[in-house]
Design a protein around this motif. Structure first.
Motif: not given
Length: 245
Positions: A47-63
């Motif tokens: 779950a921790y690995h997936r949290l980091r993945y979603h953090s990275d992807m959502l951060s990219l979407e926001l700039g």
């Protein structure tokens, strides 16, 4: 700060490289979701690995991290990453529940301690005469508080601390590593990067011409055909590679 270009530079990632980033995540899950899931069987690392993945992807979407210091969009991203992550493991979260999880996570994130042997390795590299620094993704204020929590300012000058959100490039963008070389007067061929993330650390540093020690203490699978210079799973192994190898 200008250094001799022949000098060896050894830079470290921060999150899950200098300290165990899983600990605040685990504390958060236990605190907020504990009554709803069997904690003993919960796959925290996955779950921790997936949290980091979603953090990275959502951060990219926001700039990217430069846009992530504060604001409604940042608050939404940080809440949404928990919804996406926990849903993958059978736990749906309302907005209010995800906000509570994010608040608990922030409350735990600065209560951190370095991995056993990490400070001693930094000190040994500095005594040897290496330029020792940090390259980390994240919003400047957020990452600064982690650096302060680990008392790293006393070891590593601010000029050797590079936070992506203050610079405009996020790992794995090779420009972040090239910027570190330019600012410190070091060369890629004399630079070593130590990090845990395949996507951000291994790929980013290799594509900038650096050597990379993949700190794979979670026994993660490789995600591409890139080849790290070396791999280590503990600070004892890192010490042997960086000081004796």
């Amino acid at each position: 700060m200008r250094l001799d270009e022949a000098k060896r530079a050894v830079f470290f990632d921060v999150d899950d490289t200098l300290y165990d980033h899983l600990i605040p995540f685990r504390k958060t899950v236990e605190q907020v979701a504990g009554p709803r899931i069997p904690l003993a069987a919960f796959p925290y690392e996955a779950a921790y690995h997936r949290l980091r993945y979603h953090s990275d992807m959502l951060s990219l979407e926001l700039g990217g991290a430069g846009a992530m210091e504060a604001g409604a969009a940042t608050d939404y991203m940080r809440m949404r990453r928990f919804q996406l992550t926990m849903a993958e493991f059978g736990l749906g979260l309302t907005d209010a529940q995800a906000e509570a999880m994010q608040a608990a996570y922030i409350g735990c994130q600065y209560d951190i301690a370095m991995f056993d042997g990490a400070r001693e390795l930094l000190e040994a590299l500095i005594r040897r005469g290496d330029a020792v620094g940090l390259i980390t993704n994240g919003a400047p204020g957020h990452q600064r508080r982690k650096i302060e929590a680990m008392r790293l300012d006393g070891l590593i000058p601010r000029e050797l601390q590079f936070v992506s959100g203050a610079l405009g490039w996020d790992k794995p963008d090779a420009r972040l590593f090239r910027h570190a070389n330019a600012r410190t007067g070091t060369r890629p061929e004399n630079s070593v990067y130590v990090g845990d993330s395949w996507r951000n650390d291994v790929i980013g540093a290799l594509e900038a011409g650096w050597r990379v020690v993949w700190f794979n203490h979670r026994r993660a699978a490789r995600e591409s055909g890139h080849e790290p210079t070396r791999e280590a799973s503990s600070y004892a192994e890192l010490r042997a590679l960086l000081l004796e190898g």
